[in-house]
Design an enzyme around this catalytic site. Structure first.
Site, mmCIF file in Angstrom:
data_model
loop_
_atom_site.group_PDB
_atom_site.id
_atom_site.type_symbol
_atom_site.label_atom_id
_atom_site.label_comp_id
_atom_site.label_asym_id
_atom_site.label_seq_id
_atom_site.Cartn_x
_atom_site.Cartn_y
_atom_site.Cartn_z
ATOM 1 N N ASN A 120 53.732 -32.356 29.771
ATOM 2 C CA ASN A 120 52.694 -33.062 29.183
ATOM 3 C C ASN A 120 51.398 -32.382 29.853
ATOM 4 O O ASN A 120 51.156 -32.535 31.092
ATOM 5 C CB ASN A 120 52.641 -34.455 29.704
ATOM 6 C CG ASN A 120 51.051 -35.315 29.577
ATOM 7 O OD1 ASN A 120 50.330 -34.472 28.764
ATOM 8 N ND2 ASN A 120 50.900 -36.502 29.785
ATOM 9 N N TRP A 121 50.831 -31.426 29.475
ATOM 10 C CA TRP A 121 49.792 -30.387 29.667
ATOM 11 C C TRP A 121 48.509 -31.258 30.115
ATOM 12 O O TRP A 121 47.693 -30.618 30.684
ATOM 13 C CB TRP A 121 49.564 -29.279 29.045
ATOM 14 C CG TRP A 121 50.816 -28.344 28.832
ATOM 15 C CD1 TRP A 121 52.110 -28.534 29.596
ATOM 16 C CD2 TRP A 121 50.712 -27.216 28.017
ATOM 17 N NE1 TRP A 121 52.806 -27.576 29.167
ATOM 18 C CE2 TRP A 121 51.947 -26.716 28.201
ATOM 19 C CE3 TRP A 121 49.930 -26.479 27.254
ATOM 20 C CZ2 TRP A 121 52.405 -25.469 27.435
ATOM 21 C CZ3 TRP A 121 50.135 -25.584 26.639
ATOM 22 C CH2 TRP A 121 51.603 -24.844 26.880
ATOM 23 N N HIS B 35 50.704 -43.265 27.012
ATOM 24 C CA HIS B 35 50.582 -42.621 28.318
ATOM 25 C C HIS B 35 49.463 -43.542 29.172
ATOM 26 O O HIS B 35 48.460 -44.009 28.758
ATOM 27 C CB HIS B 35 49.855 -41.314 28.444
ATOM 28 C CG HIS B 35 50.109 -40.597 29.596
ATOM 29 N ND1 HIS B 35 48.990 -40.797 30.503
ATOM 30 C CD2 HIS B 35 51.124 -39.695 30.180
ATOM 31 C CE1 HIS B 35 49.698 -40.176 31.753
ATOM 32 N NE2 HIS B 35 50.782 -39.653 31.431
ATOM 33 N N GLU C 186 56.901 -44.755 33.520
ATOM 34 C CA GLU C 186 55.971 -44.042 34.322
ATOM 35 C C GLU C 186 55.447 -45.017 35.562
ATOM 36 O O GLU C 186 54.416 -45.797 35.038
ATOM 37 C CB GLU C 186 54.893 -43.289 33.709
ATOM 38 C CG GLU C 186 55.743 -42.286 32.574
ATOM 39 C CD GLU C 186 54.584 -41.164 32.394
ATOM 40 O OE1 GLU C 186 55.021 -40.102 32.774
ATOM 41 O OE2 GLU C 186 53.357 -41.371 32.129
ATOM 42 N N GLY D 71 53.922 -33.750 34.212
ATOM 43 C CA GLY D 71 52.656 -33.476 34.418
ATOM 44 C C GLY D 71 52.222 -32.212 35.109
ATOM 45 O O GLY D 71 52.696 -31.070 34.678
ATOM 46 N N GLY D 72 51.952 -32.237 36.419
ATOM 47 C CA GLY D 72 51.703 -31.098 36.900
ATOM 48 C C GLY D 72 52.597 -30.060 37.057
ATOM 49 O O GLY D 72 52.281 -28.804 36.960
HETATM 50 C C1 PEP Z 1 52.310 -37.696 33.485
HETATM 51 O O1 PEP Z 1 51.031 -37.513 33.544
HETATM 52 O O2 PEP Z 1 52.937 -38.205 32.569
HETATM 53 C C2 PEP Z 1 53.072 -37.182 34.949
HETATM 54 C C3 PEP Z 1 54.176 -37.560 35.002
HETATM 55 O O3 PEP Z 1 52.323 -36.389 35.708
HETATM 56 P P1 PEP Z 1 52.590 -36.002 37.127
HETATM 57 O O4 PEP Z 1 54.183 -35.330 36.850
HETATM 58 O O5 PEP Z 1 51.740 -35.100 37.432
HETATM 59 O O6 PEP Z 1 52.937 -36.871 37.956
#
Ligand code: PEP
Length: 256
Positions: free
Chosen positions: A11-12, A97, A169, A236-237
């Site tokens: 997920n950019w 999300h 999440e 994400g990151g």
């Molecule tokens: C997300 O936003 O779905 C996520 C899991 O971000 P990160 O991996 O940066 O925690």
């Protein structure tokens, strides 16, 4: 036991121009573009969908969007519909999300409409169920997850469940570097699968992929992905850079 192929979805968020996105996926395609034992999905912002679709053409990497509007067309300024995403060759779409829920006030009922619109248009929803730190500390995690899941899946048929992915999440682990312990994550994933058994059937529950999302990185991925009910990650990151994303895909391949 049903074999579920692992899925790694990036997920950019609001990152990468059309050109930057194409450059990133071109690098990905060069290393993991033929992988078949893990499903790989990249979810760029709307403006990069077309360039990324072109760059992944002919590879096994799939295209996802980060959001959609439940209606197919009409007076919804700034919104994008499922048929528009299909026309750009998207196969997946993230729905519900935590950032959509908290920053854009999306409710469970609205999220449910998006899930139904995605399925009706042959898009696979990645339905996020999220939990805040306050909810975890109050011992409300499972209840919160249950409420979101039951509401989000209203009207979804057993057959449609084959095309749906769930992502658990914990908000307190998103972009914070804090990761849920493997036991914490596995407990919620097992609970979700149990709930799917009650809502649908055991075979349906065994088939659905449940991803973990929240600071998943190459260092913690092997342990998370080794859990019985963790079928991949929503990243994400670590999806913004080819090296870390490829390492996560490789970790999923090794964990199968
Ligand atoms: C997300 O936003 O779905 C996520 C899991 O971000 P990160 O991996 O940066 O925690």
């Amino acid at each position: 036991m049903t074999h579920r192929r692992k899925l790694i979805a990036g997920n950019w968020k609001m990152n990468k121009t059309a050109a930057d996105g194409a450059a990133l996926v071109t690098e990905l395609v060069g290393t993991i573009g033929k992988i078949t034992d893990v499903d790989v999905v990249v979810c760029p912002p709307f403006t990069a969908l077309e360039s990324v679709a072109r760059a992944i053409d002919g590879s096994t990497v799939k295209l996802g969007a980060q959001n959609l509007h439940p209606e197919s067309s009409g007076a919804f300024t700034g919104e994008i519909s499922a048929p528009m995403l299909r026309a750009l060759f998207a196969t997946h779409v993230i729905v519900g999300h935590s950032e959509r829920r908290s920053l854009f006030a999306e409710t469970d009922a609205f999220i449910n409409l998006k899930v139904l619109a995605a399925l009706k248009n042959q898009l696979r929803p990645i339905l996020c169920v999220v939990e805040s730190l306050a909810e975890r500390e109050a011992g409300a995690t499972l209840k919160v997850v249950q409420t979101q899941l039951e509401a989000g899946l209203q009207g979804v048929s057993k057959e449609q469940m084959a095309n749906l992915v769930i992502a658990y999440e914990p908000v307190w682990a998103i972009g914070t570097g804090k990761v849920a312990t493997t036991d914490q994550a596995q407990e919620v994933h097992a609970f979700i699968r149990g709930l799917l058994t009650k809502l649908f059937t055991e075979p349906v529950a065994q088939r659905v992929r449940i991803l973990y999302g929240g600071s998943m990185k190459p260092a913690n991925a092997p342990e998370l992905l080794a859990q019985k009910d963790i079928d991949g990650g929503l990243i994400g990151g670590a999806s913004l850079e080819a090296r870390s994303f490829v390492e996560l895909v490789n970790a999923a391949s090794a964990a199968k």
